[in-house]
Design an enzyme around this catalytic site. Structure first.
Site, PDB file in Angstrom:
ATOM      1  CD  GLN A 166       4.206   6.132  -8.335  1.00 25.20           C
ATOM      2  OE1 GLN A 166       3.801   6.517  -9.417  1.00 25.20           O
ATOM      3  NE2 GLN A 166       5.465   5.800  -8.129  1.00 25.20           N
TER       4      GLN A 166
ATOM      5  CG  HIS B  25       1.336  -3.025 -10.822  1.00 24.22           C
ATOM      6  ND1 HIS B  25       2.128  -2.177 -10.067  1.00 24.22           N
ATOM      7  CD2 HIS B  25       0.075  -2.526 -10.744  1.00 24.22           C
ATOM      8  CE1 HIS B  25       1.366  -1.214  -9.550  1.00 24.22           C
ATOM      9  NE2 HIS B  25       0.114  -1.413  -9.932  1.00 24.22           N
TER      10      HIS B  25
ATOM     11  CG  HIS C  68       1.872  -0.340 -13.934  1.00 30.74           C
ATOM     12  ND1 HIS C  68       2.306   0.664 -14.772  1.00 30.74           N
ATOM     13  CD2 HIS C  68       0.908   0.206 -13.152  1.00 30.74           C
ATOM     14  CE1 HIS C  68       1.629   1.772 -14.489  1.00 30.74           C
ATOM     15  NE2 HIS C  68       0.771   1.522 -13.515  1.00 30.74           N
TER      16      HIS C  68
ATOM     17  NE  ARG D 166      -5.082  -4.053  -9.273  1.00 29.06           N
ATOM     18  CZ  ARG D 166      -4.644  -2.800  -9.246  1.00 29.06           C
ATOM     19  NH1 ARG D 166      -5.476  -1.802  -8.989  1.00 29.06           N
ATOM     20  NH2 ARG D 166      -3.364  -2.545  -9.434  1.00 29.06           N
TER      21      ARG D 166
ATOM     22  CB  THR E 212      -0.925   0.011   1.241  1.00 30.18           C
ATOM     23  OG1 THR E 212      -1.740  -1.147   1.197  1.00 30.18           O
ATOM     24  CG2 THR E 212      -1.798   1.251   1.287  1.00 30.18           C
TER      25      THR E 212
ATOM     26  CG  ASP F 147       6.238 -14.426   2.662  1.00 31.23           C
ATOM     27  OD1 ASP F 147       6.875 -14.938   1.731  1.00 31.23           O
ATOM     28  OD2 ASP F 147       6.779 -13.745   3.559  1.00 31.23           O
TER      29      ASP F 147
ATOM     30  NE  ARG G 202      -2.771  -0.544 -14.370  1.00 27.24           N
ATOM     31  CZ  ARG G 202      -2.855  -0.383 -13.068  1.00 27.24           C
ATOM     32  NH1 ARG G 202      -2.748  -1.417 -12.265  1.00 27.24           N
ATOM     33  NH2 ARG G 202      -3.075   0.801 -12.565  1.00 27.24           N
TER      34      ARG G 202
ATOM     35  CD  GLU H  80      -4.997   5.751 -11.859  1.00 21.94           C
ATOM     36  OE1 GLU H  80      -3.947   6.130 -11.366  1.00 21.94           O
ATOM     37  OE2 GLU H  80      -5.674   4.822 -11.381  1.00 21.94           O
TER      38      GLU H  80
ATOM     39  N   GLY I 187      -3.824   6.385  -6.898  1.00 20.22           N
ATOM     40  CA  GLY I 187      -4.938   6.801  -6.065  1.00 20.22           C
ATOM     41  C   GLY I 187      -5.924   5.698  -5.779  1.00 20.22           C
TER      42      GLY I 187
HETATM   43  C1  SIN Z   1      -0.656   3.542 -10.816  1.00 21.76           C
HETATM   44  O1  SIN Z   1      -0.524   4.559 -10.154  1.00 21.76           O
HETATM   45  O2  SIN Z   1      -0.463   3.488 -12.017  1.00 21.76           O
HETATM   46  C2  SIN Z   1      -1.024   2.269 -10.110  1.00 21.76           C
HETATM   47  C3  SIN Z   1      -2.434   2.289  -9.741  1.00 21.76           C
HETATM   48  C4  SIN Z   1      -2.939   0.889  -9.543  1.00 21.76           C
HETATM   49  O3  SIN Z   1      -2.155  -0.052  -9.545  1.00 21.76           O
HETATM   50  O4  SIN Z   1      -4.151   0.740  -9.433  1.00 21.76           O
END
Ligand code: SIN
Length: 534
Positions: free
Chosen positions: A48, A353, A244, A388, A44, A223, A291, A116, A50
């Protein structure tokens, strides 16, 4: 030997939210354990972009539609609906009110939403480009005011304590598997304790570190998933590892995330020759395609043209002052690595990612093992399907952290759970182990796993590649298991054992699923309608 009502393993947004909710009952004893030295350290912390909020004109239905579309037909509509309906309210109650997180606002005090990829609305709340850090600061401060919550740091969970497996009396709970806590390796004392718990919550995050290129911190080595697997919990959707598209590709700063919000604010992907390319892969979405599509497009450009990276141009799309103000962390990290992003484009490559699969849980976070819950990235609620949607992971941690806590609270309230069983848990037996773990072996084996996964179970897969990975991983698994059984425990050794186990889980799931969907792309698959292939 510790005893607690609820043992929470991991302290990111999901674990911390569960603890905060449980702490409302002053009679509950809640113990959070983390392998990190500082409780803030978690996946967490590094988030970055949000977290999904809800602005004027937005509705749960619109968010639901976006989640299902990004998820490429694999998401659970029921789970995605829960997230869409409950998320924004909890965000306000837990993050803004309880944890006092101050999301960015305009001059009139209105929330500043960003865009995004694959979102039909600007709905992402953020604190500059350091949203995760602001959230962790708020949550840990809120937890510090809860006298019934203890946070134990530098504790690495070794294995879940399950009956009948760990019982001195094999007839205990013969009807099913029940979790009674975990064996914990104390990294300072270098000893193993029993932490006995009436209920246990896995909140250990993901597994990006099993890949050579990843945006994830060191602890993300699977883990929790490995422990749950050894305990007999059901694991699902393990082939869906999200890459990512834009991790920094500068020496010494590899893996540093360049947030999707950079494209959300107008950034454009270009080849090293300066040509934009996303419109030819996704005319409908361009640079803000889902993505998986963007990551594969970059991979394709790199492979076809022999590039070792592509470029992300924000310098010519946003005034320099605005870049520095909106993306202060990205700006300063790149500057430290020798690049001024207000003047030059950013070299980027895809990197592992987020794990969309995980320990199968229901709408209350319950796993298939009695009294074992899973929340956050370690779990699979079904929300994310095969890919996701950006900025839904923090929200999922919040919603399922809260839901698991509600369920546990009812369980502990209604049932007089028998703790006498605790006496049947044997102490950890280290007798006969004399050899110290050799760091060179641990590092070497870890790098081998990361290379195998990157090359053979990465962005583009085939039966041949995955089969090769499985053969090599099985061999390594045997070596590492022997090493583990003859060597004194160590955090690195625990992680290595888990990493090879989860790498095999991912590879086997990838081999079994011959259909390309979302972030699981098989170049040898037969396309079906609805697939978005390159
Ligand atoms: C990002 O800031 O590109 C990552 C956001 C995310 O993984 O949902």
């Amino acid at each position: 030997m510790n005893r607690t009502d609820v043992l929470i393993i991991g302290c990111g947004i999901a674990g911390a939210t569960a603890a905060l909710r449980l702490a409302r009952n002053p009679n509950r004893l809640v113990t959070i354990v983390t392998r990190a030295r500082d409780a803030h350290e978690s996946n967490t912390l590094y988030a970055q972009g949000g977290i999904v909020g809800r602005g004027a004109g937005d509705t749960p239905e619109l968010l639901l539609g976006d989640i299902l579309q990004a998820g490429a037909g694999v998401s659970s509509p029921k789970a995605a609906r829960i997230l869409s309906e409950e998320g924004p309210t909890l965000l306000h109650e837990v993050l803004e009110e309880l944890a006092q997180v101050a999301f960015d606002q305009d001059a009139n005090g209105q929330p500043l939403f960003t865009q995004e990829a694959a979102h039909s609305r600007r709905r992402i709340l953020h604190v500059g480009d350091g949203t995760g850090r602001a959230i962790m600061n708020g949550l840990i401060t809120a937890l510090s005011h809860c006298p019934n919550v203890t946070i134990e740091s530098q504790m690495t969970a070794v294995d879940l304590i399950t009956f009948p497996h760990h019982s001195r009396n094999p007839l205990d709970n013969y009807e099913g598997i029940t979790c009674h806590g975990a064996y914990m390796f104390d990294r300072q004392e270098r000893t193993v304790h029993r932490c006995l718990a009436t209920t246990t919550v896995l909140a250990t995050g993901g597994l990006g570190r099993i890949y050579r290129n990843t945006t994830n911190p060191l602890g993300a080595r699977g883990d929790g998933l490995a422990m749950a697997n050894r305990a007999g919990a059901r694991i699902t959707n393990a082939e869906y590892v999200q890459f990512h598209p834009t991790a920094l590709a500068l020496p010494g700063a590899e893996g540093f995330l360049i947030s999707e919000a950079v494209r959300g604010e107008g950034g454009v992907l270009i080849t090293p020759e300066g040509q934009p390319f996303m419109m030819s892969y996704a005319p409908e979405w361009g640079d803000l395609a889902p993505r998986d599509v963007v990551a594969r497009a970059i991979h394709h450009e790199m492979e076809r043209n022999g590039y070792s990276y592509v470029l992300l141009d924000i310098a010519s799309r946003m005034p320099a002052d605005s870049i520095r103000e909106r993306f202060p962390n990205i700006y300063s990290r790149c500057l430290k690595a020798g690049l001024d992003i207000t003047r030059e484009p950013i070299p980027v490559v895809p990197a592992a990612h987020y794990f969309c699969g995980g320990v199968l849980v229901d709408e209350w976070g319950r796993s298939s093992v009695d009294r074992l819950y899973g929340v956050g990235e370690v779990s699979c609620t079904g929300v994310h399907g095969a890919n996701r949607l950006a900025s839904t992971s923090l929200l999922e941690g919040l919603v399922w952290g809260n839901r698991a806590a509600e369920h546990i609270e009812q369980l502990l309230d209604q049932q007089n759970l028998v703790r006498a069983e605790f006496d049947n848990v044997p102490p950890w037996d280290e007798s006969g182990l004399v050899a110290d773990a050799d760091p060179a072996l641990i590092q070497g084996d870890m790098q081998t796993i990361q290379n195998i996964m990157w090359h053979y179970v990465g962005l583009v897969r085939s039966a041949e590649r995955i089969s090769r990975a499985i053969r090599e991983l099985r061999h390594l698994w045997n070596e590492i298991e022997t090493f583990y059984r003859t060597t004194k425990l160590d955090d690195g050794l625990i992680g290595l054992r888990n990493a090879v186990e989860v790498a095999l889980i991912v590879a086997q799931a990838a081999l079994h699923n011959r259909q390309s969907r979302g972030c699981h792309y098989r170049q040898d698959s037969v396309a079906v309608e609805g697939d978005r292939l390159i």
